[in-house]
Design a protein around this motif. Structure first.
Motif, PDB file in Angstrom:
ATOM      1  N   ARG A  78      45.564  46.445  36.633  1.00 44.21           N
ATOM      2  CA  ARG A  78      45.965  45.328  37.582  1.00 44.21           C
ATOM      3  C   ARG A  78      44.807  44.096  37.866  1.00 44.21           C
ATOM      4  N   VAL A  79      44.848  43.267  38.489  1.00 46.13           N
ATOM      5  CA  VAL A  79      43.561  42.802  38.424  1.00 46.13           C
ATOM      6  C   VAL A  79      44.032  42.024  40.055  1.00 46.13           C
ATOM      7  N   CYS A  80      43.105  41.536  40.634  1.00 48.44           N
ATOM      8  CA  CYS A  80      42.485  42.222  42.857  1.00 48.44           C
ATOM      9  C   CYS A  80      41.519  41.414  43.005  1.00 48.44           C
ATOM     10  N   SER A  81      41.475  41.002  43.533  1.00 48.86           N
ATOM     11  CA  SER A  81      40.040  40.312  44.162  1.00 48.86           C
ATOM     12  C   SER A  81      40.281  40.491  45.905  1.00 48.86           C
ATOM     13  N   PHE A  82      39.256  41.004  46.685  1.00 50.28           N
ATOM     14  CA  PHE A  82      39.475  41.334  48.057  1.00 50.28           C
ATOM     15  C   PHE A  82      37.224  41.060  48.905  1.00 50.28           C
ATOM     16  N   PRO A  83      37.713  41.266  49.591  1.00 50.78           N
ATOM     17  CA  PRO A  83      36.565  40.619  50.579  1.00 50.78           C
ATOM     18  C   PRO A  83      36.179  41.991  50.579  1.00 50.78           C
TER      19      PRO A  83
END
Length: 169
Positions: A78-83
Motif C-alpha cells: 500500500r501507499v499511504c500518507s499521514f502527518p
C-alpha cells in the motif's frame, strides 16, 4: 484528495502471527499527545542498501526483540500518507507474513532497539485475535486489517501481493 508528492519512503512491515493466529500490533501515539493513538504492525524504513526482507527482520527485532521468526511472502502493498511528529510521511509499504512460536503474553517493546522518536511515540504491544480486531473501536492501520487477517487465516497467503487502497490521512 491530496496527491502524494516527491519520493516515497520505502517501508517493510511485518504481519507477525503466533501459533494461535493472533497478530502482534504496536500501540503508537503522536509524541506529546497520548490521546491521538492507533495500533499498527511492526516495521519501518529501509536503511542503506538493505532489502525489504532484511528491513522487516531488523525492524521486528529492534521494535519487539523477537528474532525467532519464519519470514514468509509479501501479503499486501500500500501507499499511504499521514502527518506525524510535525511532518508528512509518504510511504510505499510492503507487509510480510511472519510466524513465530516464541510469544510472550502481552509482548512488550524492546526499549533498547527503539529510536528516540519511537521511544516518545510507542506505548506498548499486544497480540490481537481476528475477533478482537473486528470488534475494536481503536484506530488500526492498515484500516482493513481485521478483514485482511480473516482472509489470510481462512485462505492462506495470496498468490501475489494484494494492492491495498492508498490511505491519505
Amino acid at each position: 484528495m491530496p496527491e502524494l508528492g516527491g519520493e516515497l519512503r520505502k517501508v517493510a512491515r511485518v504481519v507477525l502471527l503466533d501459533p494461535e493466529g493472533r497478530v502482534l500490533l504496536l500501540h503508537g501515539h503522536e509524541p506529546g499527545d497520548t490521546a491521538d493513538d492507533w495500533w499498527f504492525t511492526p516495521g519501518g524504513g529501509l536503511e542503506g542498501d538493505e532489502t525489504r526482507e532484511q528491513a522487516a527482520l531488523r525492524e521486528l527485532a529492534e521494535e519487539t526483540g523477537i528474532t525467532d521468526v519464519e519470514l514468509g511472502p509479501v501479503l499486501w502493498q500500500r501507499v499511504c500518507s499521514f502527518p506525524f511528529d510535525g511532518r508528512r510521511w509518504d510511504q510505499d509499504e510492503w507487509y510480510f507474513l511472519a510466524r513465530t512460536t516464541s510469544t510472550v503474553p502481552g509482548a512488550g517493546i524492546n526499549e533498547s532497539g527503539l529510536t528516540d522518536l519511537e521511544r516518545r511515540s510507542v506505548a506498548g504491544a499486544r497480540w490481537w485475535t481476528y475477533r478482537e480486531l473486528a470488534e475494536a473501536h481503536e484506530t488500526v492501520y492498515p484500516t482493513r486489517l481485521a478483514e485482511l487477517l480473516n482472509r489470510l487465516l481462512d485462505e492462506g497467503p495470496p498468490s501475489r501481493p494484494l494492492v491495498l487502497d492508498t490511505e491519505i490521512v
